[in-house]
Design a protein around this motif. Structure first.
Motif, PDB file in Angstrom:
ATOM      1  N   ALA A 196       0.826  -1.202   0.000  1.00  0.00           N
ATOM      2  CA  ALA A 196       0.000   0.000   0.000  1.00  0.00           C
ATOM      3  C   ALA A 196       0.864   1.257   0.000  1.00  0.00           C
ATOM      4  CB  ALA A 196      -0.924   0.002   1.219  1.00  0.00           C
ATOM      5  N   ALA A 197       1.965   1.246   0.732  1.00  0.00           N
ATOM      6  CA  ALA A 197       2.854   2.409   0.769  1.00  0.00           C
ATOM      7  C   ALA A 197       3.413   2.701  -0.610  1.00  0.00           C
ATOM      8  CB  ALA A 197       3.985   2.180   1.765  1.00  0.00           C
ATOM      9  N   ALA A 198       3.823   1.655  -1.321  1.00  0.00           N
ATOM     10  CA  ALA A 198       4.339   1.838  -2.677  1.00  0.00           C
ATOM     11  C   ALA A 198       3.248   2.386  -3.594  1.00  0.00           C
ATOM     12  CB  ALA A 198       4.877   0.511  -3.215  1.00  0.00           C
ATOM     13  N   LEU A 199       2.039   1.874  -3.439  1.00  0.00           N
ATOM     14  CA  LEU A 199       0.908   2.325  -4.255  1.00  0.00           C
ATOM     15  C   LEU A 199       0.558   3.781  -3.966  1.00  0.00           C
ATOM     16  CD1 LEU A 199      -1.373   1.387  -6.236  1.00  0.00           C
ATOM     17  CD2 LEU A 199      -2.738   0.917  -4.188  1.00  0.00           C
TER      18      LEU A 199
ATOM     19  N   ASP B 178      -7.429  -1.403  -5.497  1.00  0.00           N
ATOM     20  CA  ASP B 178      -6.049  -1.251  -5.954  1.00  0.00           C
ATOM     21  C   ASP B 178      -5.078  -1.876  -4.956  1.00  0.00           C
ATOM     22  OD1 ASP B 178      -6.815   0.212  -8.228  1.00  0.00           O
ATOM     23  OD2 ASP B 178      -6.795   2.097  -7.109  1.00  0.00           O
ATOM     24  N   VAL B 179      -5.334  -1.641  -3.670  1.00  0.00           N
ATOM     25  CA  VAL B 179      -4.474  -2.221  -2.630  1.00  0.00           C
ATOM     26  C   VAL B 179      -4.520  -3.744  -2.695  1.00  0.00           C
ATOM     27  CG1 VAL B 179      -4.072  -2.446  -0.148  1.00  0.00           C
ATOM     28  CG2 VAL B 179      -4.718  -0.221  -1.114  1.00  0.00           C
ATOM     29  N   ALA B 180      -5.728  -4.284  -2.842  1.00  0.00           N
ATOM     30  CA  ALA B 180      -5.880  -5.739  -2.915  1.00  0.00           C
ATOM     31  C   ALA B 180      -5.087  -6.310  -4.082  1.00  0.00           C
ATOM     32  CB  ALA B 180      -7.361  -6.102  -3.045  1.00  0.00           C
ATOM     33  N   GLN B 181      -5.171  -5.656  -5.231  1.00  0.00           N
ATOM     34  CA  GLN B 181      -4.427  -6.122  -6.402  1.00  0.00           C
ATOM     35  C   GLN B 181      -2.921  -6.041  -6.171  1.00  0.00           C
ATOM     36  OE1 GLN B 181      -5.774  -3.970  -9.859  1.00  0.00           O
ATOM     37  NE2 GLN B 181      -7.837  -4.850  -9.790  1.00  0.00           N
ATOM     38  N   ALA B 182      -2.477  -4.959  -5.512  1.00  0.00           N
ATOM     39  CA  ALA B 182      -1.047  -4.790  -5.245  1.00  0.00           C
ATOM     40  C   ALA B 182      -0.521  -5.877  -4.316  1.00  0.00           C
ATOM     41  CB  ALA B 182      -0.794  -3.414  -4.637  1.00  0.00           C
ATOM     42  N   VAL B 183      -1.370  -6.319  -3.383  1.00  0.00           N
ATOM     43  CA  VAL B 183      -0.963  -7.352  -2.429  1.00  0.00           C
ATOM     44  C   VAL B 183      -1.114  -8.744  -3.026  1.00  0.00           C
ATOM     45  CG1 VAL B 183      -1.394  -8.318  -0.122  1.00  0.00           C
ATOM     46  CG2 VAL B 183      -1.609  -5.868  -0.491  1.00  0.00           C
ATOM     47  N   GLY B 184      -1.993  -8.850  -4.035  1.00  0.00           N
ATOM     48  CA  GLY B 184      -2.256 -10.151  -4.624  1.00  0.00           C
ATOM     49  C   GLY B 184      -3.389 -10.883  -3.948  1.00  0.00           C
ATOM     50  N   LEU B 185      -4.354 -10.111  -3.420  1.00  0.00           N
ATOM     51  CA  LEU B 185      -5.507 -10.675  -2.745  1.00  0.00           C
ATOM     52  C   LEU B 185      -6.793 -10.236  -3.430  1.00  0.00           C
ATOM     53  CD1 LEU B 185      -4.585  -9.894   0.996  1.00  0.00           C
ATOM     54  CD2 LEU B 185      -4.367 -12.103  -0.155  1.00  0.00           C
TER      55      LEU B 185
END
Length: 204
Positions: free
Chosen positions: A17-20, A33-40
């Motif tokens: 999330a920090a990177a996003l 977006d956070v979920a996609q970034a984490v892969g969830l």
């Protein structure tokens, strides 16, 4: 209601999330977006965290945990004021290197915290600032520094270190330690008694 995230999962969510947020901005990034970034999947993400504001609180907690306990240790150890300030600068630039985006979110998104988190984190932030002000006062009393206004000097020091989140890029030609030392020497040139360049070897 989200359950308490395991330490590993919380760190994974926080890092992604920090990177996003750093790249796209907090307000233009969604939980999807956070979920996609984490892969969830989004419903799975909500199993661990309730909101973006909670993630911001986690980021704030990680920032404080990276710099406050070490500073408390330096003070307890009784290190000279110049050495404590050098280490504080190194801790801040080390955080910029190891956790990209965290300090940007810390400074730019504190108003997005819930009120309870704002109060809790502000208390720790003030504690951190208070330690540095104390170091400046005690350094002046010991003859290591020449500071007329410790409050203003502390704000100046943090301005030099903290504003670096605007321009610092991890993996550059200079190490975080080199940049921290340069910033520290620049600050010390303005608050040191004559003879700063001849600091004892233990402070080199």
């Amino acid at each position: 209601m989200a359950k308490q995230a395991p330490v590993g999962r919380q760190a994974e969510i926080t890092r992604a999330a920090a990177a996003l947020f750093n790249e796209r901005g907090f307000h233009t990034s969604s939980m999807e977006d956070v979920a996609q970034a984490v892969g969830l999947k989004k419903p799975t993400l909500y199993h661990y965290v309730q909101s973006k504001a909670q993630i911001v609180a986690w980021i704030h907690d990680e920032c404080v945990a990276a710099v406050l306990p070490p500073l408390q240790g330096y003070v307890k150890e009784g290190l000279p004021a110049p050495e404590i300030l050098r280490r504080v600068a190194q801790d801040i630039f080390g955080l910029l290197e190891s956790k990209p985006g965290y300090l940007r979110i810390y400074f730019e998104n504190h108003r997005d915290l819930d009120k309870r988190s704002q109060t809790r984190i502000a208390k720790r932030r003030d504690e951190y600032y208070g330690y540095v002000r104390q170091v400046l006062e005690e350094g002046t009393a010991a003859g290591d520094l020449s500071v007329e206004n410790p409050q203003l000097a502390a704000m100046t020091f943090f301005g030099m270190c903290n504003w670096a989140y605007q321009w610092y890029r991890p993996g550059g030609s200079l190490t975080p330690e080199q940049i921290a030392t340069y910033v520290w020497k620049t600050f010390m040139a303005g608050v040191s008694e004559p003879g700063f360049e001849r600091l004892p070897e233990r402070l080199a």
